[in-house]
Design a protein around this motif. Structure first.
Motif: not given
Length: 797
Positions: A787-797, A657-660, A624-630, A649-653
């Motif tokens: 550059r602004r941090v927000s550039e890297f932020l995606e809308p939260k699900p 499928g974003e580039d490391a 469903d697009g959510t990220i789970e961190v354990t 954020r890094v985990v989400g990216m």
DNA sequence: GCGGTGCCGGTACCT
DNA sequence: ACAGGTACCGGCACCGCG
């Protein structure tokens, strides 16, 4: 309802139980609420507590019985003796039951009689009289009770009716909670030097709110005594059935009681004209009312990590934008007339939040109370071990098992669950298969219980042997753990069935949900209880056998997966992570069910899941697009928010499928802003729990040093307190650089520590898998500064 | 005197 | 103050080192 001789049938919801000695005779007091919401007291003067002596042979029991009867002078308070039969750890035994007017003497007698020849043990003398009473009569707190009694001329003013029990008393099937009168309250005290102390720091503000919508505040102008008395009077006037607080058992009540004592006042707040007093499990008991500390319920929940009233209510979504004032700021607020207004608002807000919180947890607390048999005011204070203990005591009684004493004993370690080393990397389409309630089901399947254990041999045909161990468990009769678990299972199915017949979201529905949660909690704690050294029925072999069979179960599952050539990623105790090859997974599930008689099912599917080499740490992207961190830093309470957020954020990216490289760029920007101190100060606070008294720490750790600094200023800290600290520019080792967060500002921060000690490790935990090194993140990053941090932020699900 | 290493105390997590 | 299994941090003792 009125019968002959003035006998009346009384129906009431049991809220509190107490006892007292009246003219040397034990009086049991049952406090409750009648169907009209009126408060009721029922007294029983016919009850005498008992103890048992256990024997292997009936004749030995008879001999001791004769001895007691011929030595009456030595046991003047023994009222009656008789020989009974029962089971003790599954073995048929004879017991001598002696009733005794005085519980303390009962233990003295029991211990001295234990020394006679052929006495196996003395038992049940460590069960408090009120608990014995509930057991004997089969009564449950937070349930409806039907009793026969007569109106009592000595009615306390605070109850509508008072009765003397003259006939039978029994528990009904009805468990629907009546509307209860609830009072929430919170207090504030004044101390210029560190923590307030009950013996000398005055109370300045008390806020209270009632379930009927009344809200009051008592403020001390000059006269502190006036507000203490006014609050007590308000309690008497509103006459609550339940009093709720937040840290009330550890803070508010000790203060109210301490101040009353210091000022020579009577804190007349209970329904018997008496004062609150400390009782079992460290709670404060108020006769006739249930005093519930919601903090103690919240403490059992995993989230939020820092459990302030404001954090908790915001986390639960019952409050937004709450006002927060630190304890350290109270003096400043109180002394400034403008800010004083804020302080009043703050306390009123908190009383309101506590009341809202009680609406969320009262059903759960009452359900847990009726399930375990612990009175409502104890159920929150008692640890999980004591809750299970109480539940099992009732179960034992039902099954004719005698109840062993809680004794000091040595501890024996044993092997637990199996944990696999994960396949590191990013995996696509992974199914997580779980054994449903593995330990409870194993205990049921193999009848694993203290009373079915055969320690050696187990050659009997009718026993389950545990592979690899020398223990076995009799197949019949059913053991008390299995019986208890079966009851809980039946209860749960009943609840689920009932939930289908009431409106989703209705009051009844929420009560059922709460009960289901209570049932599940107790069932899941049973295995841990068996291996707990404090348990009445501590039997290491029971826990060890369960864990052993659990390992065998997951090994079987792993073998089956291998045979199907299903790629295996990871596994822990009762779960396995495999490639989601739907056909093979279906085959796996049927194979395992056939082999083990246990259900295994797909708990969830990850579109992508990321493992490092570490066990118990991973992150996944659900369908469903959510990220789970354990297990990773992002979900730990002892890392700064900034490090946790960056990792998340890094985990989400990465998972999306974003580039490391792009993730690394984002990290660099955050690092840059830290170096420029362009971060919110609270993001830098690190919280750690004090797990023992300060003096006992062997090493100088940052949070311990921060705690010491608070202590030096007379701030009282206790075991379990969470210490918030930051790392400052001060020279020396890390612990020398730590300061309580209230005592530093953003300008004192050692930014390089937050870079190399927080953000970089948290980010690298993930990015290292993709070839990113520390240098790449930490070297100066001028080209990014605009550059602004927000550039890297995606809308939260 | 100093950096590397390994152990241990401490904390919080997972199932 | 329900179990065992695990990761990882920081402090610290110890080691080798011209």
């Amino acid at each position: 309802m009125e019968g002959d001789h003035g006998m009346t049938v009384i129906l009431f919801y049991l809220l509190d139980i107490g006892h007292s000695l009246v003219e040397g005779k034990l009086e049991i007091r049952l406090w409750g609420v009648d169907p009209n919401g009126n408060s009721i007291l029922v007294r029983d003067r016919t009850f005498a507590p008992w103890f048992h002596l256990v024997f292997r042979n009936a004749s030995d029991a008879q001999n001791v019985l004769d001895f007691i009867r011929t030595s009456k002078a030595e046991f003047p308070k023994i009222l009656s003796t008789c020989v009974v039969t029962g089971k003790f750890f599954g073995a048929q035994v004879t017991a001598l039951k002696a009733t005794c007017q005085d519980q303390e003497l009962a233990t003295t007698y029991a211990e001295s009689l234990r020394k006679l020849p052929r006495v196996v043990d003395h038992i049940e003398d460590d069960i408090r009289p009120v608990d014995q009473y509930l057991l004997e009569k089969g009564l449950t707190p937070c349930a409806w009770i039907e009793a026969e009694g007569e109106k009592d001329s000595e009615k306390p003013a605070s109850v509508r009716e008072s009765y003397l029990l003259t006939g039978t008393i029994r528990c009904t099937e009805e468990s629907k909670r009546p509307r209860l009168r609830v009072l929430s309250f919170t207090t504030l005290s004044f101390e210029e030097k560190g923590s307030p102390k009950p013996d000398r720091s005055p109370l300045i503000l008390i806020s209270a709110q009632t379930s009927e919508g009344r809200s009051v505040q008592f403020e001390a102008e000059k006269e502190e005594a006036a507000i203490v008395l006014a609050f007590a009077e308000f309690i008497r006037e509103f006459d609550p059935d339940v009093i709720v607080g937040y840290q009330a058992n550890s803070v508010d009540w000790p203060f109210l009681m301490g101040r009353a004592k210091a000022l020579g006042l009577r804190l007349n707040a209970d329904r018997m004209g008496g004062e609150p007093h400390p009782s079992v499990h460290g709670h404060i008991s108020i006769a006739g009312r249930a005093n519930l500390d919601l903090f103690e319920i919240v403490q059992d929940q995993a989230e939020p990590k820092v459990k302030t009233l404001q954090n908790v209510t915001e986390y639960l979504g019952i409050a937004k934008g709450t006002m927060r004032i630190e304890d350290t700021e109270v003096v400043e607020y109180w002394k400034n007339s403008e800010k004083k207004r804020k302080l009043r608002e703050y306390l009123a807000q908190n009383a309101e939040l506590i009341l809202r919180l009680s609406e969320v947890f009262l059903d759960y607390a009452t359900q847990l109370s009726s399930l375990t048999g612990l009175p409502l005011d104890q159920v929150a204070s008692a640890s999980m071990g004591f809750k299970v203990d109480s539940y099992l005591v009732r179960e034992a009684r039902r099954l004719g098992e005698l109840i062993p004493r809680r004794v000091d004993r040595p501890y024996y370690p044993y092997r637990g669950g199996l944990v696999l080393t994960p396949k590191p990397g990013l995996h696509e389409n992974i199914a997580v298969l779980d054994f449903t309630s593995m330990y409870p089901n194993l205990m049921l399947l193999y009848n694993i219980s203290p009373d079915t254990l055969i320690r050696t041999g187990g050659a009997e045909a009718e026993a389950f042997r545990v592979p690899g161990l020398t223990y076995a468990f009799r197949k019949a009769p059913q053991g008390m753990y299995a019986a208890a678990l079966e009851n809980l299972l039946t209860e749960r199915n009943k609840i689920k069935h009932e939930m289908n017949s009431v409106r989703h979201g209705s009051t009844e529905f929420r009560a059922l949900e709460a009960r289901e949660k209570a049932v599940k909690t107790i069932a899941n704690a049973m295995y841990g209880y068996a291996g707990w050294i404090g348990a009445r029925w501590y039997v290491k072999e029971v826990a060890e056998s369960t864990a052993t069979l659990g390992r065998r179960a997951i090994e079987t599952a792993l073998d089956a997966a291998n045979k199907l050539q299903l790629e295996l990623i990871y596994g822990d105790t009762d779960s396995i992570f495999v490639k989601n090859d739907v056909e093979k997974v279906a085959k796996l599930i049927t194979t395992i069910s056939e082999m083990l008689r246990m259900e295994i099912r797909v708990d969830k599917v990850y579109r992508r899941v990321l493992f490092t080499e570490a066990k118990k740490r991973y992150a996944g992207l659900r369908e469903d697009g959510t990220i789970e961190v354990t297990g990773l830093e992002a979900v730990r309470g002892d890392w700064s928010e900034i490090a946790k957020n960056v990792q998340e954020r890094v985990v989400g990216m990465i998972l999306r499928g974003e580039d490391a490289k792009k993730a690394a760029e984002y990290v660099k920007i955050v690092i840059d802003s830290i170096r420029k101190r362009r971060v919110a100060y609270p993001e830098l606070v690190i919280w750690k729990t004090l797990t023992k008294p300060l003096e006992e720490y062997e090493v100088r750790a940052p949070h311990v040093e921060a705690a010491r600094q608070l202590m030096d200023e007379d701030w009282r800290l206790t075991l379990g307190d969470r210490i918030g600290y930051v790392i400052t520019n001060a020279p020396g080792k890390l612990h020398q650089k730590a300061r309580p967060y209230v005592k530093a500002t953003i300008n004192d921060i050692d930014v390089e520590y937050y870079v190399t000690g927080q953000v970089v490790p948290a980010a690298l935990r993930i990015l290292e898998m993709f070839g990113i090194g520390e240098d790449e993140l930490t070297k100066q990053t001028a080209q990014w500064q605009d550059r602004r941090v927000s550039e890297f932020l995606e809308p939260k699900p």
